[in-house]
Design a protein around this motif. Structure first.
Motif, mmCIF file in Angstrom:
data_model
loop_
_atom_site.group_PDB
_atom_site.id
_atom_site.type_symbol
_atom_site.label_atom_id
_atom_site.label_comp_id
_atom_site.label_asym_id
_atom_site.label_seq_id
_atom_site.Cartn_x
_atom_site.Cartn_y
_atom_site.Cartn_z
ATOM 1 N N LEU A 7 105.057 -18.191 -7.234
ATOM 2 C CA LEU A 7 103.802 -17.146 -7.343
ATOM 3 C C LEU A 7 102.588 -17.983 -7.724
ATOM 4 O O LEU A 7 101.618 -17.393 -7.059
ATOM 5 C CB LEU A 7 104.333 -15.870 -8.352
ATOM 6 C CG LEU A 7 103.201 -14.667 -8.463
ATOM 7 C CD1 LEU A 7 102.662 -14.278 -7.191
ATOM 8 C CD2 LEU A 7 103.847 -13.642 -9.168
ATOM 9 N N ARG A 10 101.334 -19.570 -4.784
ATOM 10 C CA ARG A 10 100.724 -18.519 -3.846
ATOM 11 C C ARG A 10 99.242 -17.802 -4.275
ATOM 12 O O ARG A 10 98.245 -18.026 -3.517
ATOM 13 C CB ARG A 10 101.556 -17.255 -3.671
ATOM 14 C CG ARG A 10 101.240 -16.258 -2.543
ATOM 15 C CD ARG A 10 101.259 -16.760 -1.385
ATOM 16 N NE ARG A 10 100.495 -15.611 -0.357
ATOM 17 C CZ ARG A 10 100.012 -15.809 0.695
ATOM 18 N NH1 ARG A 10 99.429 -17.121 1.176
ATOM 19 N NH2 ARG A 10 99.674 -15.040 1.682
ATOM 20 N N ILE A 11 99.083 -17.590 -5.582
ATOM 21 C CA ILE A 11 97.975 -17.082 -6.255
ATOM 22 C C ILE A 11 96.979 -18.350 -6.026
ATOM 23 O O ILE A 11 95.853 -18.038 -5.271
ATOM 24 C CB ILE A 11 97.965 -16.961 -7.502
ATOM 25 C CG1 ILE A 11 98.802 -15.784 -7.762
ATOM 26 C CG2 ILE A 11 96.552 -16.633 -8.273
ATOM 27 C CD1 ILE A 11 99.342 -15.274 -9.092
ATOM 28 N N GLN A 47 94.894 -7.561 -3.222
ATOM 29 C CA GLN A 47 95.591 -8.642 -3.062
ATOM 30 C C GLN A 47 96.440 -8.876 -4.238
ATOM 31 O O GLN A 47 97.608 -9.265 -3.980
ATOM 32 C CB GLN A 47 94.496 -9.942 -2.567
ATOM 33 C CG GLN A 47 95.051 -11.032 -2.082
ATOM 34 C CD GLN A 47 94.051 -12.103 -1.360
ATOM 35 O OE1 GLN A 47 93.261 -12.639 -2.474
ATOM 36 N NE2 GLN A 47 94.348 -12.424 -0.121
ATOM 37 N N GLN A 48 96.003 -8.852 -5.381
ATOM 38 C CA GLN A 48 96.847 -9.086 -6.626
ATOM 39 C C GLN A 48 97.921 -7.998 -6.816
ATOM 40 O O GLN A 48 98.978 -8.410 -7.039
ATOM 41 C CB GLN A 48 95.948 -8.959 -7.999
ATOM 42 C CG GLN A 48 95.110 -10.068 -7.966
ATOM 43 C CD GLN A 48 94.050 -9.771 -9.258
ATOM 44 O OE1 GLN A 48 94.760 -9.250 -10.251
ATOM 45 N NE2 GLN A 48 92.833 -10.129 -9.167
ATOM 46 N N GLN A 50 99.508 -6.603 -4.224
ATOM 47 C CA GLN A 50 100.204 -7.017 -3.007
ATOM 48 C C GLN A 50 101.376 -8.155 -3.553
ATOM 49 O O GLN A 50 102.531 -8.195 -3.250
ATOM 50 C CB GLN A 50 99.512 -7.363 -1.790
ATOM 51 C CG GLN A 50 100.457 -7.843 -0.608
ATOM 52 C CD GLN A 50 99.687 -8.171 0.597
ATOM 53 O OE1 GLN A 50 98.610 -8.829 0.571
ATOM 54 N NE2 GLN A 50 99.808 -7.619 1.744
ATOM 55 N N LEU A 51 100.853 -8.949 -4.193
ATOM 56 C CA LEU A 51 101.707 -10.157 -4.571
ATOM 57 C C LEU A 51 102.420 -9.707 -5.878
ATOM 58 O O LEU A 51 103.718 -10.180 -5.786
ATOM 59 C CB LEU A 51 100.597 -11.205 -5.170
ATOM 60 C CG LEU A 51 99.949 -12.226 -4.256
ATOM 61 C CD1 LEU A 51 98.605 -12.990 -5.094
ATOM 62 C CD2 LEU A 51 100.786 -12.972 -3.482
ATOM 63 N N LYS A 54 105.399 -8.129 -3.995
ATOM 64 C CA LYS A 54 106.234 -9.024 -3.649
ATOM 65 C C LYS A 54 107.074 -9.669 -4.511
ATOM 66 O O LYS A 54 108.216 -9.941 -4.126
ATOM 67 C CB LYS A 54 105.478 -9.988 -2.566
ATOM 68 C CG LYS A 54 106.298 -11.016 -1.908
ATOM 69 C CD LYS A 54 105.383 -11.852 -1.384
ATOM 70 C CE LYS A 54 106.267 -12.919 -0.294
ATOM 71 N NZ LYS A 54 105.374 -13.632 0.700
ATOM 72 N N PHE A 55 106.500 -9.940 -5.722
ATOM 73 C CA PHE A 55 107.477 -10.752 -6.805
ATOM 74 C C PHE A 55 107.790 -10.133 -7.897
ATOM 75 O O PHE A 55 107.979 -10.623 -9.082
ATOM 76 C CB PHE A 55 106.495 -12.005 -7.240
ATOM 77 C CG PHE A 55 106.296 -13.135 -6.210
ATOM 78 C CD1 PHE A 55 107.059 -14.119 -6.267
ATOM 79 C CD2 PHE A 55 105.519 -13.148 -5.096
ATOM 80 C CE1 PHE A 55 106.814 -15.224 -5.542
ATOM 81 C CE2 PHE A 55 105.182 -14.022 -4.271
ATOM 82 C CZ PHE A 55 106.125 -15.175 -4.362
ATOM 83 N N CYS A 74 96.098 -14.852 -12.504
ATOM 84 C CA CYS A 74 97.556 -15.143 -12.859
ATOM 85 C C CYS A 74 97.813 -14.081 -13.938
ATOM 86 O O CYS A 74 98.849 -13.494 -13.536
ATOM 87 C CB CYS A 74 97.746 -16.247 -12.973
ATOM 88 S SG CYS A 74 97.239 -17.808 -11.906
ATOM 89 N N VAL A 77 98.144 -10.526 -12.320
ATOM 90 C CA VAL A 77 99.252 -10.552 -11.622
ATOM 91 C C VAL A 77 100.610 -10.248 -12.435
ATOM 92 O O VAL A 77 101.342 -9.264 -11.946
ATOM 93 C CB VAL A 77 99.610 -11.556 -10.396
ATOM 94 C CG1 VAL A 77 100.865 -11.449 -9.457
ATOM 95 C CG2 VAL A 77 98.419 -11.488 -9.423
#
Length: 238
Positions: A7, A10-11, A47-48, A50-51, A54-55, A74, A77
């Motif tokens: 993650l 990805r960030i 976007q944060q 969405q991540l 996903k995680f 970070c 998220v």
């Protein structure tokens, strides 16, 4: 299975340096400002989120690595993941997220990190618990703990419970920081949107002592005539 390292990579791959400069300025990261020294990668909130979705299955210890990361994005998220995990957890899981969240509050060091998480995690957990921890947070010599205390009551307000919001607002009246004035006024405004009479009763007792910013936030949704009344009345008493 995805890891915190996956993650984080990805960030960082989504970093937007020009936007990061503007965001850092917005969150007042300069010398002597409330966000002094904080670092941004420039990821927008959608976007944060969405991540985080996903995680969302990352183990709590893995999420904690993000929450303790030096990059603001970070931490954000990671904290959002904890709100998602809290919402799906049973009683024991919720308690675990709540306790780990408060243990890490030294890393929750800007108003956005507080506001997007503590109503769900702190307020959500204390909804059926003793509310004493909020008063302990309010009494700490720590800006973000103080903000957590009042913003967490949004969970209670949504359930029609206003007593703790009023009690904490009264406790925070003399606190000097503008970010506490704004947060307290915001919560009082949320009360007023649901029960105007309850807000008016609080204002009748406390408006003359309220910092101007707190008062303006609190009365923002009142009818124009009532807003002018409170502004003029408090002006005369100061």
């Amino acid at each position: 299975m995805p890891t915190a390292a996956d993650l984080l990579a990805r960030i960082h791959s989504l970093a937007d340096p020009p936007r990061a400069v503007a965001v850092a300025r917005f969150f007042q990261t300069g010398p002597g400002q409330y966000g002094e020294g904080d670092q941004f990668l420039g990821l927008p909130m959608p976007q944060q989120r969405q991540l985080a979705r996903k995680f969302r299955g990352l183990p709590m210890a893995e999420v904690e690595q993000l929450v303790q990361n030096p990059w603001h994005d970070c931490r954000s998220v990671g904290l959002i993941i904890w709100t998602l995990q809290f919402a799906k957890a049973g009683p024991a899981g919720r308690q675990a997220v709540y306790e780990r969240y408060l243990q890490n509050r030294g890393f929750i060091n800007n108003w956005d990190l507080v506001d997007i998480t503590c109503p769900t995690i702190v307020g959500g957990y204390l909804l059926m618990q003793d509310r004493a921890p909020l008063y302990e947070l309010a009494a700490e010599n720590h800006l973000w703990s103080q903000r957590m205390s009042i913003v967490s009551t949004l969970a209670f307000i949504r359930q029609g419970q206003f007593a703790d919001t009023f009690a904490l607002a009264e406790q925070l009246l003399s606190y000097p920081h503008d970010l506490i004035h704004k947060a307290t006024g915001w919560m009082l405004r949320e009360v007023g949107k649901r029960n105007e009479d309850a807000l008016e009763e609080f204002l009748a007792d406390h408006a003359p002592q309220m910092p101007r910013t707190m008062l303006r936030y609190a009365i923002e949704k009142l009818p124009a005539a009532r807003r002018q009344y409170h502004l003029q009345t408090t002006k005369k008493t100061r």
